[in-house]
Design a protein around this motif. Structure first.
Motif, short mmCIF file in Angstrom:
data_model
loop_
_atom_site.label_atom_id
_atom_site.label_comp_id
_atom_site.label_asym_id
_atom_site.label_seq_id
_atom_site.Cartn_x
_atom_site.Cartn_y
_atom_site.Cartn_z
N THR A 207 7.52 -19.27 13.64
CA THR A 207 6.70 -19.36 12.42
C THR A 207 6.25 -17.97 11.98
OG1 THR A 207 5.92 -21.55 13.10
CG2 THR A 207 4.65 -20.40 11.41
N MET A 208 5.79 -17.16 12.94
CA MET A 208 5.36 -15.80 12.61
C MET A 208 6.52 -15.00 12.02
SD MET A 208 2.99 -14.92 15.96
CE MET A 208 2.91 -13.18 15.54
N LEU A 209 7.71 -15.16 12.60
CA LEU A 209 8.88 -14.43 12.12
C LEU A 209 9.22 -14.81 10.68
CD1 LEU A 209 11.19 -12.47 12.84
CD2 LEU A 209 12.51 -14.47 13.61
N ILE A 210 9.15 -16.10 10.37
CA ILE A 210 9.46 -16.57 9.02
C ILE A 210 8.52 -15.94 8.00
CG2 ILE A 210 9.37 -18.59 7.48
CD1 ILE A 210 10.51 -20.24 9.75
N PHE A 211 7.23 -15.95 8.30
CA PHE A 211 6.28 -15.50 7.29
C PHE A 211 6.10 -13.98 7.27
CE2 PHE A 211 5.37 -20.01 7.71
CZ PHE A 211 5.45 -20.37 6.36
N ILE A 212 6.42 -13.32 8.36
CA ILE A 212 6.52 -11.86 8.31
C ILE A 212 7.68 -11.47 7.42
CG2 ILE A 212 7.12 -9.81 9.68
CD1 ILE A 212 5.44 -10.98 11.94
N SER A 213 8.78 -12.26 7.49
CA SER A 213 9.92 -11.99 6.61
C SER A 213 9.55 -12.19 5.14
CB SER A 213 11.11 -12.89 6.97
OG SER A 213 10.84 -14.25 6.69
N HIS A 214 8.62 -13.12 4.86
CA HIS A 214 8.12 -13.29 3.49
C HIS A 214 7.44 -11.99 3.03
CE1 HIS A 214 8.97 -17.49 3.96
NE2 HIS A 214 8.31 -17.85 2.88
N GLY A 215 6.59 -11.43 3.90
CA GLY A 215 5.91 -10.19 3.56
C GLY A 215 6.88 -9.04 3.36
N LEU A 216 7.90 -8.96 4.22
CA LEU A 216 8.92 -7.91 4.09
C LEU A 216 9.71 -8.07 2.79
CD1 LEU A 216 10.23 -7.71 7.77
CD2 LEU A 216 8.72 -6.10 6.59
N PHE A 217 9.97 -9.33 2.41
CA PHE A 217 10.68 -9.59 1.15
C PHE A 217 9.87 -9.06 -0.03
CE2 PHE A 217 10.94 -12.42 -2.57
CZ PHE A 217 12.26 -12.19 -2.95
N VAL A 218 8.57 -9.30 -0.01
CA VAL A 218 7.70 -8.82 -1.10
C VAL A 218 7.72 -7.29 -1.16
CG1 VAL A 218 5.36 -8.80 -2.03
CG2 VAL A 218 6.23 -10.86 -0.92
N VAL A 219 7.58 -6.65 0.01
CA VAL A 219 7.59 -5.19 0.06
C VAL A 219 8.93 -4.65 -0.45
CG1 VAL A 219 7.53 -3.19 1.59
CG2 VAL A 219 5.92 -5.06 1.94
N TRP A 220 10.04 -5.24 0.01
CA TRP A 220 11.37 -4.79 -0.43
C TRP A 220 11.55 -4.96 -1.93
CZ3 TRP A 220 15.30 -7.31 -2.96
CH2 TRP A 220 16.51 -6.60 -3.06
N THR A 221 11.07 -6.09 -2.46
CA THR A 221 11.21 -6.36 -3.90
C THR A 221 10.50 -5.30 -4.72
OG1 THR A 221 11.34 -8.75 -3.49
CG2 THR A 221 10.80 -8.05 -5.73
N TYR A 222 9.26 -4.95 -4.34
CA TYR A 222 8.51 -3.98 -5.11
C TYR A 222 9.06 -2.57 -4.93
CZ TYR A 222 5.19 -7.66 -6.18
OH TYR A 222 4.62 -8.82 -6.65
N MET A 223 9.57 -2.26 -3.75
CA MET A 223 10.22 -0.96 -3.56
C MET A 223 11.47 -0.85 -4.43
SD MET A 223 9.86 -0.34 0.56
CE MET A 223 10.85 1.16 0.48
N HIS A 224 12.22 -1.95 -4.53
CA HIS A 224 13.40 -1.97 -5.39
C HIS A 224 13.00 -1.81 -6.86
CE1 HIS A 224 17.38 -3.08 -6.85
NE2 HIS A 224 16.81 -3.98 -7.64
N LEU A 225 11.91 -2.45 -7.25
CA LEU A 225 11.43 -2.33 -8.63
C LEU A 225 11.04 -0.89 -8.95
CD1 LEU A 225 9.23 -5.55 -9.03
CD2 LEU A 225 11.34 -5.03 -10.23
N ILE A 226 10.35 -0.25 -8.02
CA ILE A 226 9.92 1.14 -8.25
C ILE A 226 11.13 2.06 -8.40
CG2 ILE A 226 8.73 3.12 -7.21
CD1 ILE A 226 6.83 1.08 -5.91
N ARG A 227 12.16 1.85 -7.56
CA ARG A 227 13.34 2.71 -7.60
C ARG A 227 14.15 2.53 -8.87
NH1 ARG A 227 14.24 1.00 -2.20
NH2 ARG A 227 15.97 -0.28 -2.99
N THR A 228 14.23 1.30 -9.37
CA THR A 228 15.13 0.99 -10.48
C THR A 228 14.45 0.96 -11.83
OG1 THR A 228 14.84 -1.39 -10.10
CG2 THR A 228 16.68 -0.31 -8.98
#
Length: 313
Positions: A207-228
């Motif tokens: 369960t922790m792994l699933i929702f940590i991956s949610h947080g990582l997805f959000v961070v990755w999405t915003y990093m991608h937005l900043i770059r592009t």
């Protein structure tokens, strides 16, 4: 009272004792006053954002509908803790029935999971709005938004239900929980020596792994937005995405700190400090989120200012 009921020569736990509140004996009136005031602030702030979005047709857009769901989750999580805590402050014995303890543990666990799921959906919404604006209206239809909201609530519900069901099958040899509220992991720690907690541990880490991956997805999405992002898009990013990032960073810091402390932390710390660490995620995000979104999102801020001007006049 020992909290056990003997049935067919087997001890069955009837209730738990929340011993974390014992350190508050000397200042319960003060703590009750400030807690009640703080809970009222949480209710007012989150309810205000929800009602503004519901009543204003101009705010019936995916981002604001998701924000409405976000604030509803703030009410959901805090309502499970604060009323019970306020009652316990003036109760001679801080007992909670076995069934209500499992329910509270479910809500306390599901609240942060819902939070991360909704933030992940918000990140997806901002990605479409900024990186694919021409396709945004065709993709983020009312049906799609409804499906995403259902996903953000239903998935954590199913995953956390499995955790609680596994806990309910354990034979327990203790009733004392050194917290202000019931926590699934603390209940598992009360299991008798012969009980098999392996499935509980595996499910908890999964369960922790699933929702940590949610947080990582959000961070990755915003990093991608900043770059592009182009310069114009970055203005839009700053206006609509910064509140999400603030909410995410604050939430991840407090929840990960609590999880790491609960699993690996020292029990030598004063009980009052342990209590504060335990309830950080019920103190900070429910107040900070509506304030950040209320001040940062232009449409909501303007709507609030119009309402304030009307009241003054």
């Amino acid at each position: 009272m020992n909290g056990y009921l003997i049935m067919n020569n087997v001890s069955v736990v009837r209730f738990f004792i929340l011993s974390g509140i014992n350190e508050t004996n000397d200042y319960r009136v003060t703590l009750f006053t400030f807690t009640l005031l703080y809970y009222c602030i949480i209710l007012i702030l989150n309810t205000s954002i929800i009602m503004i979005i519901i009543l204003d047709q101009n705010l019936h857009e995916p981002m604001y509908i998701l924000l409405c769901s976000f604030c509803m989750n703030g009410l959901y999580g805090t309502t499970c803790f604060y009323p019970k805590f306020l009652l316990d402050l003036f109760s001679s014995s801080q007992q909670i029935s076995y069934e209500w303890c499992l329910l509270q543990a479910f809500v306390i666990y599901s609240f942060p999971c819902y939070e991360l799921s909704i933030l992940a959906v918000m990140a997806y919404d901002r990605y479409l709005a900024i990186c694919r604006p021409l396709h945004y209206q065709s993709v983020m239809t009312k049906r799609k938004v409804s499906q995403l909201i259902c996903f953000s609530w239903f998935t954590p519900f199913c995953i956390l239900s499995i955790n609680i069901v596994l806990t309910s099958r354990l034979k327990l040899c203790g009733v004392n929980i050194d917290r202000l509220f019931c926590v699934n992991w603390k209940i598992v720690q009360l299991a008798c020596y012969e009980s098999d907690t392996f499935s509980n541990n595996i499910t908890a880490y999964f369960t922790m792994l699933i929702f940590i991956s949610h947080g990582l997805f959000v961070v990755w999405t915003y990093m991608h937005l900043i770059r592009t992002c182009s310069k114009d898009d970055r203005v839009k990013f700053m206006q609509t995405c910064v509140p999400h990032l603030i909410s995410l960073v604050t939430f991840l810091v407090v929840i990960l700190f609590d999880l790491m402390y609960m699993r690996f932390g020292s029990t030598d710390l004063p009980q009052s400090l342990q209590n504060f660490i335990a309830i950080e995620f019920l103190l900070i995000p429910p107040v900070m989120n509506p304030l950040v979104y209320g001040f940062k999102l232009t449409k909501i801020r303007n709507r609030i200012l119009r309402l304030v001007n009307i009241e003054i006049k």
